[in-house]
Write a protein that holds these residues in place. Sequence first.
Motif, PDB file in Angstrom:
ATOM      1  N   LEU A 146       0.752  -1.138   0.065  1.00  0.00           N
ATOM      2  CA  LEU A 146       0.075  -0.112   0.021  1.00  0.00           C
ATOM      3  C   LEU A 146       0.705   1.217   0.106  1.00  0.00           C
ATOM      4  N   THR A 147       0.271   2.230  -0.510  1.00  0.00           N
ATOM      5  CA  THR A 147       0.847   3.691  -0.592  1.00  0.00           C
ATOM      6  C   THR A 147       0.705   4.130   0.966  1.00  0.00           C
ATOM      7  N   ARG A 148       1.086   5.243   1.382  1.00  0.00           N
ATOM      8  CA  ARG A 148       1.017   5.802   2.661  1.00  0.00           C
ATOM      9  C   ARG A 148      -0.471   5.932   2.791  1.00  0.00           C
ATOM     10  N   LYS A 149      -1.034   6.876   1.890  1.00  0.00           N
ATOM     11  CA  LYS A 149      -2.536   7.302   1.897  1.00  0.00           C
ATOM     12  C   LYS A 149      -3.384   6.140   2.208  1.00  0.00           C
ATOM     13  N   GLU A 150      -3.183   5.040   1.261  1.00  0.00           N
ATOM     14  CA  GLU A 150      -3.551   3.855   1.146  1.00  0.00           C
ATOM     15  C   GLU A 150      -3.778   2.949   2.669  1.00  0.00           C
ATOM     16  N   ARG A 151      -2.529   3.030   3.253  1.00  0.00           N
ATOM     17  CA  ARG A 151      -2.225   2.394   4.491  1.00  0.00           C
ATOM     18  C   ARG A 151      -2.867   3.189   5.540  1.00  0.00           C
ATOM     19  N   LEU A 152      -2.692   4.421   5.514  1.00  0.00           N
ATOM     20  CA  LEU A 152      -3.687   5.011   6.766  1.00  0.00           C
ATOM     21  C   LEU A 152      -5.236   4.975   6.711  1.00  0.00           C
ATOM     22  N   LEU A 153      -5.729   4.961   5.576  1.00  0.00           N
ATOM     23  CA  LEU A 153      -7.094   4.650   5.335  1.00  0.00           C
ATOM     24  C   LEU A 153      -7.425   3.368   5.960  1.00  0.00           C
ATOM     25  N   HIS A 160     -11.928   1.015  13.143  1.00  0.00           N
ATOM     26  CA  HIS A 160     -13.188   1.030  13.478  1.00  0.00           C
ATOM     27  C   HIS A 160     -14.011   0.341  12.335  1.00  0.00           C
ATOM     28  N   LYS A 161     -14.030  -1.017  12.684  1.00  0.00           N
ATOM     29  CA  LYS A 161     -14.760  -2.085  11.801  1.00  0.00           C
ATOM     30  C   LYS A 161     -16.194  -1.747  12.236  1.00  0.00           C
ATOM     31  N   ASN A 162     -17.030  -1.965  11.070  1.00  0.00           N
ATOM     32  CA  ASN A 162     -18.295  -1.990  11.175  1.00  0.00           C
ATOM     33  C   ASN A 162     -18.816  -0.599  11.874  1.00  0.00           C
ATOM     34  N   ARG A 163     -18.211   0.401  11.521  1.00  0.00           N
ATOM     35  CA  ARG A 163     -18.646   1.545  12.341  1.00  0.00           C
ATOM     36  C   ARG A 163     -18.566   2.670  11.145  1.00  0.00           C
ATOM     37  N   SER A 187     -11.511   9.161  -4.874  1.00  0.00           N
ATOM     38  CA  SER A 187     -10.435   8.420  -5.708  1.00  0.00           C
ATOM     39  C   SER A 187      -9.544   7.419  -4.682  1.00  0.00           C
ATOM     40  N   LEU A 188      -9.397   7.676  -3.493  1.00  0.00           N
ATOM     41  CA  LEU A 188      -8.476   7.048  -2.764  1.00  0.00           C
ATOM     42  C   LEU A 188      -9.397   5.614  -2.462  1.00  0.00           C
ATOM     43  N   LEU A 189     -10.613   5.881  -2.040  1.00  0.00           N
ATOM     44  CA  LEU A 189     -11.521   4.739  -1.884  1.00  0.00           C
ATOM     45  C   LEU A 189     -11.572   3.839  -3.055  1.00  0.00           C
ATOM     46  N   ARG A 190     -11.697   4.381  -4.192  1.00  0.00           N
ATOM     47  CA  ARG A 190     -11.564   3.396  -5.453  1.00  0.00           C
ATOM     48  C   ARG A 190     -10.319   2.714  -5.439  1.00  0.00           C
ATOM     49  N   ARG A 191      -9.214   3.497  -5.253  1.00  0.00           N
ATOM     50  CA  ARG A 191      -7.920   2.488  -5.225  1.00  0.00           C
ATOM     51  C   ARG A 191      -7.861   1.424  -4.336  1.00  0.00           C
ATOM     52  N   VAL A 192      -8.507   1.694  -3.038  1.00  0.00           N
ATOM     53  CA  VAL A 192      -8.490   0.568  -2.056  1.00  0.00           C
ATOM     54  C   VAL A 192      -9.393  -0.347  -2.253  1.00  0.00           C
ATOM     55  N   ARG A 193     -10.346   0.060  -2.806  1.00  0.00           N
ATOM     56  CA  ARG A 193     -11.603  -1.053  -3.027  1.00  0.00           C
ATOM     57  C   ARG A 193     -11.028  -1.938  -4.153  1.00  0.00           C
ATOM     58  N   VAL A 205     -24.659   7.184   1.782  1.00  0.00           N
ATOM     59  CA  VAL A 205     -24.861   8.376   0.905  1.00  0.00           C
ATOM     60  C   VAL A 205     -24.582   9.578   1.644  1.00  0.00           C
ATOM     61  N   ASP A 206     -24.076  10.701   1.159  1.00  0.00           N
ATOM     62  CA  ASP A 206     -23.950  11.993   1.797  1.00  0.00           C
ATOM     63  C   ASP A 206     -23.222  11.909   3.249  1.00  0.00           C
ATOM     64  N   THR A 207     -22.604  10.941   3.687  1.00  0.00           N
ATOM     65  CA  THR A 207     -22.270  10.719   5.032  1.00  0.00           C
ATOM     66  C   THR A 207     -20.830  10.232   5.181  1.00  0.00           C
ATOM     67  N   GLY A 208     -20.374   9.139   4.733  1.00  0.00           N
ATOM     68  CA  GLY A 208     -19.386   8.590   4.622  1.00  0.00           C
ATOM     69  C   GLY A 208     -19.214   6.846   4.255  1.00  0.00           C
ATOM     70  N   TYR A 209     -18.425   6.165   5.035  1.00  0.00           N
ATOM     71  CA  TYR A 209     -18.205   4.662   4.471  1.00  0.00           C
ATOM     72  C   TYR A 209     -18.103   4.068   5.845  1.00  0.00           C
ATOM     73  N   ILE A 210     -18.463   2.586   5.782  1.00  0.00           N
ATOM     74  CA  ILE A 210     -18.257   1.556   6.653  1.00  0.00           C
ATOM     75  C   ILE A 210     -17.432   0.556   5.991  1.00  0.00           C
ATOM     76  N   PHE A 211     -16.530   0.044   6.852  1.00  0.00           N
ATOM     77  CA  PHE A 211     -16.002  -0.990   6.521  1.00  0.00           C
ATOM     78  C   PHE A 211     -16.510  -2.277   7.346  1.00  0.00           C
ATOM     79  N   LYS A 212     -17.303  -3.106   6.439  1.00  0.00           N
ATOM     80  CA  LYS A 212     -18.137  -4.250   6.903  1.00  0.00           C
ATOM     81  C   LYS A 212     -17.304  -5.476   7.005  1.00  0.00           C
ATOM     82  N   THR A 213     -17.127  -6.130   8.092  1.00  0.00           N
ATOM     83  CA  THR A 213     -16.839  -7.473   8.181  1.00  0.00           C
ATOM     84  C   THR A 213     -17.699  -8.318   8.853  1.00  0.00           C
TER      85      THR A 213
END
Length: 214
Positions: A146-153, A160-163, A187-193, A205-213
């Motif tokens: 991962l790049t630095r920003k990918e790793r940070l994300l 903060h899994k599932n939050r 753009s960063l989210l697309r790269r990580v996905r 939508v219009d709020t943010g993201y959740i990493f679902k496990t």
Amino acid sequence: MRLLLLEDNAKLNQTITKRLILKGYKVDTFTDGLEAYNNIDEGYHCFILDVNVPSFDGVKLLKKIREYYTEVPVIIISASVELDVIKEAYDFGCNDYLKKPFFIDELEIKIAKLCNINDNIISFDTDCYFDFKSSLIICQGKEQRLTRKERLLLNLFLSHKNRLLSFDTIQNYVWEGNIASLESIRSLLRRVRKILPKEYIQTVVDTGYIFKTS
């Protein structure tokens, strides 16, 4: 196990570091609070923080750590006996408070009790894990650095899994206080996905993201 030590007394810093290394710990040491803050995303299993240090005091650093890591143990070491300081440290989520002067054995006992995490690996599926030490994602036997920003994300998501994480939270952590456009975040989210084999990251939508496990 990897530890971050913030202690501005060079002699005490060196003494603690030598003892912890002899115990088999990996220790990154800092004497300046701001420098320590700039490195809190490096995958530490435990933080040991002095309060009265240059640039950015230990209690402020504790507060920043708790914005991103709710479960990583934090031990405060300080000569201060002021109840307000001690109370503030516990209010912000320190796990233990050790008053100077102390025997290094006391600190070792607290670390062994609170910080007993044995590796740098965080699993987020049966065949996927993130290696903090090497900044690698390993999924189904395939490695991706991962790049630095990918790793940070990813670090932020796995802490903060599932939050729900808001756009502002991602911007503040990944861009380290600098302003980022919504398109830069997307753009960063697309790269990580693309790196991940499944749709772990869900958009709210219009709020943010959740990493679902599971």
